[in-house]
Design a protein around this motif. Structure first.
Motif, PDB file in Angstrom:
ATOM      1  N   CYS A  72       0.817  -1.218   0.000  1.00 51.31           N
ATOM      2  CA  CYS A  72       0.000   0.000   0.000  1.00 51.31           C
ATOM      3  C   CYS A  72       0.851   1.269   0.000  1.00 51.31           C
ATOM      4  O   CYS A  72       0.388   2.324  -0.456  1.00 51.31           O
ATOM      5  N   ALA A  75       0.877   2.218  -3.415  1.00 50.48           N
ATOM      6  CA  ALA A  75      -0.426   2.647  -3.937  1.00 50.48           C
ATOM      7  C   ALA A  75      -0.739   4.095  -3.572  1.00 50.48           C
ATOM      8  O   ALA A  75      -1.413   4.795  -4.328  1.00 50.48           O
ATOM      9  N   LEU A  81      -5.825   3.155  -8.872  1.00 49.63           N
ATOM     10  CA  LEU A  81      -5.740   1.806  -8.329  1.00 49.63           C
ATOM     11  C   LEU A  81      -4.423   1.159  -8.739  1.00 49.63           C
ATOM     12  O   LEU A  81      -3.992   1.257  -9.902  1.00 49.63           O
ATOM     13  N   GLU A  83      -2.592  -2.415  -9.172  1.00 50.81           N
ATOM     14  CA  GLU A  83      -2.881  -3.845  -9.274  1.00 50.81           C
ATOM     15  C   GLU A  83      -1.608  -4.582  -9.628  1.00 50.81           C
ATOM     16  O   GLU A  83      -0.890  -4.205 -10.563  1.00 50.81           O
ATOM     17  N   TYR A 106      -2.106  -8.561  -5.475  1.00 54.71           N
ATOM     18  CA  TYR A 106      -2.487  -7.391  -4.679  1.00 54.71           C
ATOM     19  C   TYR A 106      -3.210  -6.396  -5.580  1.00 54.71           C
ATOM     20  O   TYR A 106      -2.811  -6.161  -6.735  1.00 54.71           O
ATOM     21  N   ALA A 107      -4.269  -5.777  -5.056  1.00 51.69           N
ATOM     22  CA  ALA A 107      -4.920  -4.648  -5.718  1.00 51.69           C
ATOM     23  C   ALA A 107      -5.399  -3.692  -4.638  1.00 51.69           C
ATOM     24  O   ALA A 107      -6.088  -4.120  -3.692  1.00 51.69           O
ATOM     25  N   GLY A 108      -5.024  -2.424  -4.765  1.00 47.30           N
ATOM     26  CA  GLY A 108      -5.393  -1.441  -3.757  1.00 47.30           C
ATOM     27  C   GLY A 108      -5.847  -0.134  -4.379  1.00 47.30           C
ATOM     28  O   GLY A 108      -5.181   0.413  -5.259  1.00 47.30           O
ATOM     29  N   THR A 121      -5.502   2.644   1.803  1.00 48.39           N
ATOM     30  CA  THR A 121      -6.167   1.969   0.683  1.00 48.39           C
ATOM     31  C   THR A 121      -7.280   1.060   1.187  1.00 48.39           C
ATOM     32  O   THR A 121      -7.309   0.665   2.364  1.00 48.39           O
ATOM     33  N   CYS A 123      -7.882  -2.553  -0.022  1.00 50.21           N
ATOM     34  CA  CYS A 123      -7.106  -3.470  -0.862  1.00 50.21           C
ATOM     35  C   CYS A 123      -7.541  -4.912  -0.663  1.00 50.21           C
ATOM     36  O   CYS A 123      -8.158  -5.263   0.350  1.00 50.21           O
TER      37      CYS A 123
END
Length: 394
Positions: A72, A75, A81, A83, A106-108, A121, A123
C-alpha cells in the motif's frame, strides 16, 4: 515516498482513526472488497510514517506491517488503483518477505482525503496470481471512496465536538466574567450609594461625615482601578502595548513600590522588606514596571496572613531581575497553570474574600513580555509564593 508526505501524514493523523477499535462500517467495506473481488483477504489500511495499520481486515490476523514491506505504500503515491497480478514477476515486490512466504496478488484503491491526500487503501490480497475484472476495479474504487467518506465524517464529528466544547467553555468564561465584573462594580457602587443616602438624609458631625467620605473615596478608587484594568486588557487584545523605554534603576523602583505599599502591609501586620542594596541598571518603561511590581506586592500582602513576611529585591546577575517572595497561603497545583489567564480567580481568592476581577497577573505578564522579558512563578500551598520578573538586557 509521496511528495506531500508531511501534509499527507497531517491529514491522516487529523482523522483521528489510527489505533482505534474495530468499527462495523469499515469491517463491512473490507468484507465487501473480499467478496466482490473473490479474494481470501480484504483490508482497509492506513499508511503511517513507519507502518501500515489495518483499520479493518478479513482473512488476516496481524494488525499492522512495516511500511517498507507494504504494498500500500506504493499505492498511496497516486490516486489510481494499483494492481499487481503476480508479485513474483514484479521487480518492486519479488524479494518482499511476504511474497517469498506465498503472497502473489495485490490490488489497492487509494483512500483520498480532501480530494488530495492518499492516506491508505481499500485493498485485496490473494495467494494465487489473478487479475480483476473492470467491474471489480470499479467496485474497489467505490469502496475506497466510501472509506474516505467514513474517515471524513469521523473527523468532522470530532471537530464539531471540539468546537462545541470550546463554545461551552467560552460560555462559562463569559458567565464567570459577567458575574465577576458585575460584583466588582456593584459592591463599591452600592457602598458609595449607601453612604451618600445617609449623608443626604442624616445630620452627622464633621468627623463622621469625613469618615463616610473617606469610605466613598476608597470605593471610587477601587472602581477607577477596575475600569483602568478593563480598558488596558481591551487595548492589549487589539494592539501591542506601547512603552516609553528609558534608562532606569530597578533598585530605586523597588524602593518606591515597597515604600508606597508599607502602610497596607502594616495595616495587616505583615513585614515588608526591600533587600536591594546596589543599583540595578536596566532599560524599560518605569511607569509600566512600577504598575507590574506594585500589583505583585499588593497581591502578596493580600494573600499573606498576619505576622507574615514579604521580601522584595532586584539584582543584575545576568539579566536584570526583580523578585517578590512571601510566606503566604500559596497557590494550589490545580490553580497554578491558570493564574496568568484573564479573569481567572484562584480558589484562595474567594476563600479569603480578596477583591478583584482576576486581571492583575495577566496584565503583569503582558507588561513584562512587552519588555521581551519573562515571568516565573513558583508556589506551594501553606508555604508561600515567589515571582521573578526577568527583563531583557538588550
Amino acid at each position: 515516498m509521496p511528495v506531500d508526505e508531511p501534509a499527507r501524514l497531517a491529514a491522516l493523523h487529523d482523522a483521528g482513526v489510527l489505533d482505534t477499535a474495530p468499527e462495523e462500517d469499515f469491517d463491512d467495506i473490507a468484507l465487501l472488497a473480499s467478496e466482490i473481488c473473490g479474494t481470501p483477504m480484504g483490508l482497509v489500511s492506513l499508511v503511517d510514517s513507519d507502518r501500515q495499520w489495518f483499520k479493518a481486515k478479513v482473512g488476516l490476523e496481524i494488525a499492522e506491517v512495516p511500511r517498507d514491506l507494504s504494498f500500500c505504500s506504493h499505492a498511496i503515491n497516486g490516486h489510481d488503483l494499483l494492481e499487481v497480478p503476480d508479485a513474483t514477476t514484479d521487480a518492486r515486490f519479488a524479494d518482499n518477505p511476504y511474497v517469498q512466504q506465498g503472497l502473489r496478488f495485490y490490488a489497492g484503491a487509494p483512500v483520498v482525503l480532501d480530494g488530495t491526500y492518499s492516506v491508505g487503501t481499500v485493498c485485496v490480497v490473494d495467494l494465487e496470481p489473478r487479475e480483476l475484472t473492470e467491474a471489480q476495479r470499479r467496485a474497489l474504487r467505490s469502496l475506497a471512496r466510501h472509506a474516505a467518506v467514513q474517515l471524513e465524517l469521523r473527523r468532522y464529528a470530532r471537530h464539531a465536538g471540539e468546537i462545541a466544547d470550546r463554545m461551552r467553555q467560552l460560555d462559562r468564561m463569559k458567565d464567570s466574567f459577567l458575574a465577576t465584573v458585575s460584583h466588582e462594580l456593584r459592591t463599591p457602587l452600592s457602598t458609595i450609594r449607601g453612604y451618600l443616602e445617609m449623608l443626604l438624609e442624616g445630620d452627622f458631625d464633621g468627623e463622621t461625615s469625613h469618615r463616610f467620605l473617606s469610605v466613598m473615596a476608597r470605593n471610587s478608587d477601587r472602581l477607577l482601578r477596575l475600569i483602568d484594568e478593563l480598558l488596558l486588557v481591551a487595548r492589549l487584545t487589539d494592539e501591542a502595548m506601547e512603552l516609553d523605554i528609558t534608562e532606569l534603576d530597578l533598585a530605586d523602583l523597588t524602593h518606591q513600590v515597597t515604600t508606597g505599599c508599607r502602610a497596607l502591609a502594616e495595616h495587616k501586620n505583615v513585614q515588608l522588606r526591600d533587600r536591594t542594596q546596589a543599583p540595578v541598571p536596566a532599560r524599560g518603561d518605569a511607569k509600566r514596571l512600577t504598575q507590574a511590581l506594585n500589583h505583585l506586592v499588593v497581591n502578596a500582602i493580600k494573600f499573606t496572613g498576619e505576622g507574615g513576611q514579604i521580601i522584595v529585591g532586584a539584582s543584575a546577575d545576568g539579566e536584570p531581575e526583580m523578585t517578590i517572595t512571601d510566606n503566604g497561603v500559596g497557590i494550589s497545583s490545580e490553580d497554578l497553570p491558570h493564574v496568568f489567564d484573564r479573569f481567572y480567580r484562584c480558589a484562595s481568592a474567594d476563600l479569603m474574600a480578596v477583591q478583584g476581577p482576576g486581571l492583575g497577573l495577566a496584565i503583569v505578564k503582558s507588561i513584562i513580555e512587552a519588555h521581551h522579558g519573562s515571568v516565573h512563578l513558583s508556589s506551594e500551598p501553606g508555604v508561600g509564593t515567589t515571582v521573578r520578573l526577568t527583563l531583557s538586557s538588550r
